[in-house]
Design a protein around this motif. Structure first.
Motif, PDB file in Angstrom:
ATOM      1  N   TYR A 155       0.839  -1.195   0.000  1.00  0.00           N
ATOM      2  CA  TYR A 155       0.000   0.000   0.000  1.00  0.00           C
ATOM      3  C   TYR A 155       0.876   1.247   0.000  1.00  0.00           C
ATOM      4  CZ  TYR A 155      -3.942  -2.963   1.441  1.00  0.00           C
ATOM      5  OH  TYR A 155      -4.921  -3.923   1.505  1.00  0.00           O
ATOM      6  N   ARG A 156       0.470   2.270  -0.739  1.00  0.00           N
ATOM      7  CA  ARG A 156       1.259   3.505  -0.840  1.00  0.00           C
ATOM      8  C   ARG A 156       1.414   4.198   0.510  1.00  0.00           C
ATOM      9  NH1 ARG A 156       1.999   0.709  -4.646  1.00  0.00           N
ATOM     10  NH2 ARG A 156       1.852   1.326  -6.796  1.00  0.00           N
ATOM     11  N   ALA A 157       0.401   4.162   1.349  1.00  0.00           N
ATOM     12  CA  ALA A 157       0.483   4.799   2.666  1.00  0.00           C
ATOM     13  C   ALA A 157       1.549   4.156   3.547  1.00  0.00           C
ATOM     14  CB  ALA A 157      -0.870   4.745   3.362  1.00  0.00           C
ATOM     15  N   VAL A 158       1.823   2.883   3.322  1.00  0.00           N
ATOM     16  CA  VAL A 158       2.821   2.184   4.129  1.00  0.00           C
ATOM     17  C   VAL A 158       4.225   2.731   3.853  1.00  0.00           C
ATOM     18  CG1 VAL A 158       3.847  -0.076   4.665  1.00  0.00           C
ATOM     19  CG2 VAL A 158       1.373   0.139   4.334  1.00  0.00           C
ATOM     20  N   TYR A 159       4.480   3.180   2.634  1.00  0.00           N
ATOM     21  CA  TYR A 159       5.786   3.787   2.327  1.00  0.00           C
ATOM     22  C   TYR A 159       6.025   4.980   3.258  1.00  0.00           C
ATOM     23  CZ  TYR A 159       5.931   1.173  -2.124  1.00  0.00           C
ATOM     24  OH  TYR A 159       5.969   0.197  -3.082  1.00  0.00           O
ATOM     25  N   VAL A 160       5.017   5.806   3.430  1.00  0.00           N
ATOM     26  CA  VAL A 160       5.140   6.985   4.303  1.00  0.00           C
ATOM     27  C   VAL A 160       5.300   6.538   5.755  1.00  0.00           C
ATOM     28  CG1 VAL A 160       3.982   9.065   5.139  1.00  0.00           C
ATOM     29  CG2 VAL A 160       3.894   8.469   2.700  1.00  0.00           C
ATOM     30  N   HIS A 161       4.505   5.578   6.172  1.00  0.00           N
ATOM     31  CA  HIS A 161       4.608   5.056   7.537  1.00  0.00           C
ATOM     32  C   HIS A 161       6.020   4.538   7.807  1.00  0.00           C
ATOM     33  CE1 HIS A 161       3.698   2.752  11.162  1.00  0.00           C
ATOM     34  NE2 HIS A 161       4.302   1.727  10.576  1.00  0.00           N
ATOM     35  N   ARG A 162       6.549   3.767   6.888  1.00  0.00           N
ATOM     36  CA  ARG A 162       7.899   3.208   7.056  1.00  0.00           C
ATOM     37  C   ARG A 162       8.966   4.308   7.046  1.00  0.00           C
ATOM     38  NH1 ARG A 162       8.688  -2.105   8.753  1.00  0.00           N
ATOM     39  NH2 ARG A 162       7.009  -3.384   7.933  1.00  0.00           N
ATOM     40  N   ALA A 163       8.786   5.329   6.204  1.00  0.00           N
ATOM     41  CA  ALA A 163       9.741   6.443   6.172  1.00  0.00           C
ATOM     42  C   ALA A 163       9.741   7.177   7.511  1.00  0.00           C
ATOM     43  CB  ALA A 163       9.390   7.398   5.039  1.00  0.00           C
ATOM     44  N   GLU A 164       8.566   7.380   8.086  1.00  0.00           N
ATOM     45  CA  GLU A 164       8.491   8.040   9.395  1.00  0.00           C
ATOM     46  C   GLU A 164       9.135   7.179  10.479  1.00  0.00           C
ATOM     47  OE1 GLU A 164       4.243   9.010   9.505  1.00  0.00           O
ATOM     48  OE2 GLU A 164       4.845  11.120   9.349  1.00  0.00           O
TER      49      GLU A 164
END
Length: 132
Positions: free
Chosen positions: A25-34
Motif C-alpha cells: 500500500y502507498r500509505a505504508v511507504y510513508v509510515h515506514r519512512a516516518e
C-alpha cells in the motif's frame, strides 16, 4: 555528492501491508519512512530546550512497487536545515534498485504555544554534520 546515510532500517514486506495485487500500500511507504526517521532521531539524546516538531510536508516518489516478501533497506539523509525547519530524505531500496524516496519536513514549534520557533543552535549543529 551524497554523504553516507546517517541511519538505516531494514524490513521485509509483510502480508498485512499488501493489496489484492500483491503490492505494498502507498500509505505504508510513508509510515515506514516516518519509522526510519524516528530511529535516526533517537540517536540524539533529548535536550531540555528541544522544540516540539510538527510535520509540515510529506512527499513520496515511487520508482517501483514493493511486493510481498521483498527485503527493503531505508537510508535516512538530512536534506535541508532552515531557520525553523529541517528536511529529511528517506531512500528505500530493494537490492541495488531504488524503489521510493520520501521527503519529510519538520517545523520546530514552541512546546506550549505550538507556534513556529527557530531551531536551537546545538540542534542545528548536530543536524549539519549529516547534511547531504
Amino acid at each position: 555528492m551524497n554523504k553516507e546515510p546517517v541511519g538505516f532500517l531494514e524490513f521485509e514486506v509483510p502480508f498485512r501491508d499488501v493489496d489484492m495485487h500483491g503490492e505494498m500500500y502507498r500509505a505504508v511507504y510513508v509510515h515506514r519512512a516516518e519509522e526510519a526517521l524516528a530511529t535516526f532521531w533517537a540517536r540524539r539524546p533529548a535536550s531540555k530546550g528541544d522544540p516540539h516538531f510538527t510535520v509540515a510536508k510529506v512527499t513520496c516518489t515511487f520508482h517501483a512497487a514493493l511486493r510481498l516478501g521483498d527485503a527493503v533497506r531505508m537510508d535516512v539523509h538530512v536534506s535541508k536545515i532552515g531557520v525553523k525547519s529541517a528536511g529529511f530524505i528517506v531512500r528505500m531500496t530493494r537490492g541495488n534498485d531504488e524503489v521510493a524516496e520520501a521527503e519529510i519536513v519538520w517545523t520546530a514549534c514552541d512546546r506550549e504555544k505550538k507556534e513556529p520557533v527557530a531551531l536551537p543552535e546545538d540542534l542545528r549543529d548536530w543536524l549539519y554534520q549529516f547534511l547531504d
